[in-house]
Design a protein around this motif. Structure first.
Motif, mmCIF file in Angstrom:
data_model
loop_
_atom_site.group_PDB
_atom_site.id
_atom_site.type_symbol
_atom_site.label_atom_id
_atom_site.label_comp_id
_atom_site.label_asym_id
_atom_site.label_seq_id
_atom_site.Cartn_x
_atom_site.Cartn_y
_atom_site.Cartn_z
ATOM 1 N N PHE A 134 0.851 -1.190 0.000
ATOM 2 C CA PHE A 134 0.000 0.000 0.000
ATOM 3 C C PHE A 134 0.888 1.243 0.000
ATOM 4 O O PHE A 134 1.712 1.450 0.885
ATOM 5 C CB PHE A 134 -0.908 0.003 1.233
ATOM 6 N N ILE A 135 0.744 2.052 -1.021
ATOM 7 C CA ILE A 135 1.569 3.255 -1.130
ATOM 8 C C ILE A 135 0.901 4.390 -0.349
ATOM 9 O O ILE A 135 -0.278 4.682 -0.559
ATOM 10 C CB ILE A 135 1.711 3.689 -2.608
ATOM 11 N N VAL A 136 1.679 5.003 0.501
ATOM 12 C CA VAL A 136 1.122 6.059 1.335
ATOM 13 C C VAL A 136 1.427 7.427 0.747
ATOM 14 O O VAL A 136 2.553 7.699 0.328
ATOM 15 C CB VAL A 136 1.700 5.986 2.760
ATOM 16 N N VAL A 167 -14.753 5.602 -4.941
ATOM 17 C CA VAL A 167 -14.513 4.296 -5.546
ATOM 18 C C VAL A 167 -13.055 4.146 -5.996
ATOM 19 O O VAL A 167 -12.492 5.060 -6.578
ATOM 20 C CB VAL A 167 -15.411 4.139 -6.799
ATOM 21 N N GLY A 168 -12.501 2.983 -5.711
ATOM 22 C CA GLY A 168 -11.170 2.662 -6.236
ATOM 23 C C GLY A 168 -10.033 3.419 -5.575
ATOM 24 O O GLY A 168 -8.970 3.592 -6.158
ATOM 25 N N LEU A 169 -10.239 3.872 -4.352
ATOM 26 C CA LEU A 169 -9.187 4.658 -3.708
ATOM 27 C C LEU A 169 -8.433 3.889 -2.620
ATOM 28 O O LEU A 169 -7.607 4.452 -1.925
ATOM 29 C CB LEU A 169 -9.776 5.953 -3.133
ATOM 30 N N GLY A 170 -8.761 2.614 -2.447
ATOM 31 C CA GLY A 170 -7.938 1.813 -1.539
ATOM 32 C C GLY A 170 -8.578 1.417 -0.215
ATOM 33 O O GLY A 170 -7.889 0.933 0.676
ATOM 34 N N LYS A 171 -9.882 1.594 -0.095
ATOM 35 C CA LYS A 171 -10.539 1.219 1.166
ATOM 36 C C LYS A 171 -10.434 -0.289 1.417
ATOM 37 O O LYS A 171 -9.988 -0.723 2.471
ATOM 38 C CB LYS A 171 -12.026 1.624 1.161
ATOM 39 N N THR A 172 -10.841 -1.051 0.423
ATOM 40 C CA THR A 172 -10.794 -2.505 0.589
ATOM 41 C C THR A 172 -9.365 -2.963 0.860
ATOM 42 O O THR A 172 -9.118 -3.812 1.704
ATOM 43 C CB THR A 172 -11.355 -3.191 -0.666
ATOM 44 N N HIS A 173 -8.443 -2.347 0.143
ATOM 45 C CA HIS A 173 -7.041 -2.719 0.329
ATOM 46 C C HIS A 173 -6.627 -2.533 1.796
ATOM 47 O O HIS A 173 -6.063 -3.440 2.417
ATOM 48 C CB HIS A 173 -6.165 -1.873 -0.599
ATOM 49 N N LEU A 174 -6.938 -1.383 2.361
ATOM 50 C CA LEU A 174 -6.560 -1.119 3.751
ATOM 51 C C LEU A 174 -7.271 -2.053 4.730
ATOM 52 O O LEU A 174 -6.668 -2.564 5.670
ATOM 53 C CB LEU A 174 -6.892 0.324 4.133
ATOM 54 N N ILE A 325 -7.702 4.654 -8.441
ATOM 55 C CA ILE A 325 -6.483 3.852 -8.517
ATOM 56 C C ILE A 325 -6.727 2.561 -9.302
ATOM 57 O O ILE A 325 -5.842 2.052 -9.968
ATOM 58 C CB ILE A 325 -5.934 3.589 -7.098
ATOM 59 N N ARG A 326 -7.945 2.084 -9.247
ATOM 60 C CA ARG A 326 -8.250 0.889 -10.036
ATOM 61 C C ARG A 326 -8.081 1.190 -11.523
ATOM 62 O O ARG A 326 -7.540 0.375 -12.276
ATOM 63 C CB ARG A 326 -9.667 0.410 -9.733
ATOM 64 N N GLU A 327 -8.512 2.362 -11.939
ATOM 65 C CA GLU A 327 -8.348 2.730 -13.347
ATOM 66 C C GLU A 327 -6.885 2.905 -13.709
ATOM 67 O O GLU A 327 -6.451 2.577 -14.818
ATOM 68 C CB GLU A 327 -9.082 4.040 -13.636
#
Ligand code: ADP
Ligand code: MG
Length: 461
Positions: A134-136, A167-174, A325-327
């Motif tokens: 995860f890039i901060v 959407v696609g900004l890293g919520k699920t990732h975190l 970020i997904r795009e």
């Protein structure tokens, strides 16, 4: 392309998948498109083999359009696509069809969770999502720090932790990274669930009288992670169950982590008691990544793929895609697909050309109906009420938002909008648009809501 006939079936399908991936969520992509291939191509008719009935259904009904478009773009002669179940090709009877009639719903869900590559069925966690990858940057610094702290000391720092953002900004990732971190170090049970899955489970448990088991399952976790919690808003029974689960965990200092596309305050039909629980811990939002972060993400992903790429191309992508970020990843995937297909690295000009097709896709035209439905869904009000004469407060704002969108994005005339909304006078529409316009200037919440609605509209086709 002039050489299109020289592509092998595999190459063509790989390239098409690269494109389809841009239009489909990752989970869906893995679930429905894994283990698919092109079986044959003849006179513009493409036969795609799929592993089972579910994939067939989904591809035919939901993704056909994307698949068709993607293939067409690569191979213009395509005029027909058929989906065939692989086992049928080999003249085998699919095992599942031998079984007695099984509730299709159960199977479908089973399928969904089984197929999400690398997802542990028990914990719902996918190792792919880690803090290390995860890039901060400034847009997600706070959410990241809070997530890390919760992962290190579950139940002891921020409880609940509520992360929200577009959407696609890293919520699920975190969220997943928290679960993975917790599971790694301690003997703690972390469990990740989407609120949709949770809702389905509640519904099934009611049907099957297995509520006690469900309660037990959730209450024995140490860290419960619920993604996209906005979807439980308005669902009475689910909210109630969730409320009790929440309390039971919270009272025993178990960690709860939640995500949503908006802040608890803005989830309009959320029960108040849940809203105040959600807001009772730490709330952190994730915004749009800045340029440096976008570039860093692209570089990391390229490395993950072991793909050496001209940095200028990455810079170009990072410049063009700024809000998802997904795009961003999708663009890179597309370049990689191109490069595998042609067995060479695209030049800068070629890369720009490839990406322009994605980036400059003419804005999809949405209909008035879609706008009304999307707005109604978002605020969880009835479409009919939105159009009718009701002056109920809950309806007035959504109605004004819908009118504003029709005016701004669809360029409909004031009288026309008035007519569509229960024959209202055009001055009412002018007033509504003015009202929203001034709200947008001063009110963060509505700005965000508008972003989400527009995002949802642009994802429709
Ligand atoms: P959301 O849940 O907010 O819609 P996701 O967590 O699914 O978004 O992120 C979309 C994609 O972008 C995922 O593949 C994820 O790994 C990637 N991603 C998002 N933020 C970052 C980040 N800061 N660093 C690396 N990858 C990221
Ligand atoms: Mg997500």
């Amino acid at each position: 392309m002039t050489e299109e006939k020289n592509f092998s079936k595999e190459e063509l399908w790989q390239a098409a998948l690269g494109e389809i991936e841009l239009n489909v969520s990752r989970a869906n992509f893995f679930t429905w498109l894994r283990n698919t291939s092109i079986e044959s191509i003849k006179d513009g008719s493409v036969v795609i083999s799929v592993p089972n009935n579910f994939s067939k259904e989904w591809l035919e009904n939901k993704y056909h359009k994307f698949i068709f478009q993607a293939l067409k773009r690569l191979f213009s002669e395509v005029n027909k696509i058929e989906y065939i179940i692989k086992s049928e090709l080999k003249n085998e009877v699919p095992e599942k069809e031998k079984d007695k009639k099984i509730n299709e719903n159960v199977l479908l869900k089973e399928q969904l969770s089984l197929n999400e590559i690398g997802v542990n069925r028990e914990t719902g966690l996918n190792k792919r999502y880690a803090f290390e990858t995860f890039i901060v940057g400034s847009s997600n610094e706070l959410a990241h720090a809070a997530a890390l702290s919760v992962a290190k000391n579950p139940g002891k720092t921020y409880n609940p932790l509520f992360i929200y953002g577009g959407v696609g900004l890293g919520k699920t990732h975190l969220l997943q990274a928290i679960g993975n971190e917790v599971s790694k170090k301690e003997k703690l049970k972390a469990k990740y669930v989407t609120s949709e899955k949770f809702t389905n489970e509640v519904v099934m448990a009611i049907q099957n009288h297995t509520m006690d088991q469900l309660k037990e399952k959730y209450r024995k976790t140490d860290v419960l992670i619920v993604d996209d919690v906005q979807f439980i808003a308005g669902k009475e029974k689910t909210q109630e169950e969730f409320f009790h689960t929440f309390n039971s965990l919270y009272e025993r200092n178990k960690q709860i982590v939640l995500s949503s596309d908006r802040s608890p305050k803005s989830i309009t039909t959320l029960e108040d008691r849940l809203r105040s629980r959600f807001a009772g811990g730490m709330i952190a939002d994730i915004g749009y990544p800045d340029f440096e972060t976008r570039l860093a993400i692209l570089k990391t992903k390229a490395e993950e793929y072991n793909f050496k790429i001209n940095e200028n191309i990455l810079i170009y992508i990072a410049n063009v895609i700024s809000q998802n970020i997904r795009e961003l990843e999708g663009c890179l995937t597309r370049i990689i697909a191109f490069s595998r297909l042609t067995k060479k690295m695209p030049t800068e000009e070629e890369a720009i050309k490839i990406l322009n097709e994605v980036v400059k896709t003419p804005k999809k035209i949405v209909s008035i109906k879609q706008v009304i439905k999307t707005v109604a869904d978002f605020y969880d009000v009835d479409e009919k009420d939105l159009i009718a004469k009701s002056r109920q407060k809950e309806i007035v704002k959504p109605r004004q938002v819908a009118m504003y969108l029709l005016r701004e994005d669809l360029k409909s005339s004031f009288p026309y909008i008035g007519k569509k909304f229960g024959n209202r006078d055009h001055t009412t529409v002018i007033h509504a648009c003015g009202k929203i316009l001034s709200l947008l200037k001063e009110n963060e919440t509505i700005k965000r809501e508008m972003e989400i609605i527009r995002e949802r509209l642009s994802n429709q086709s």
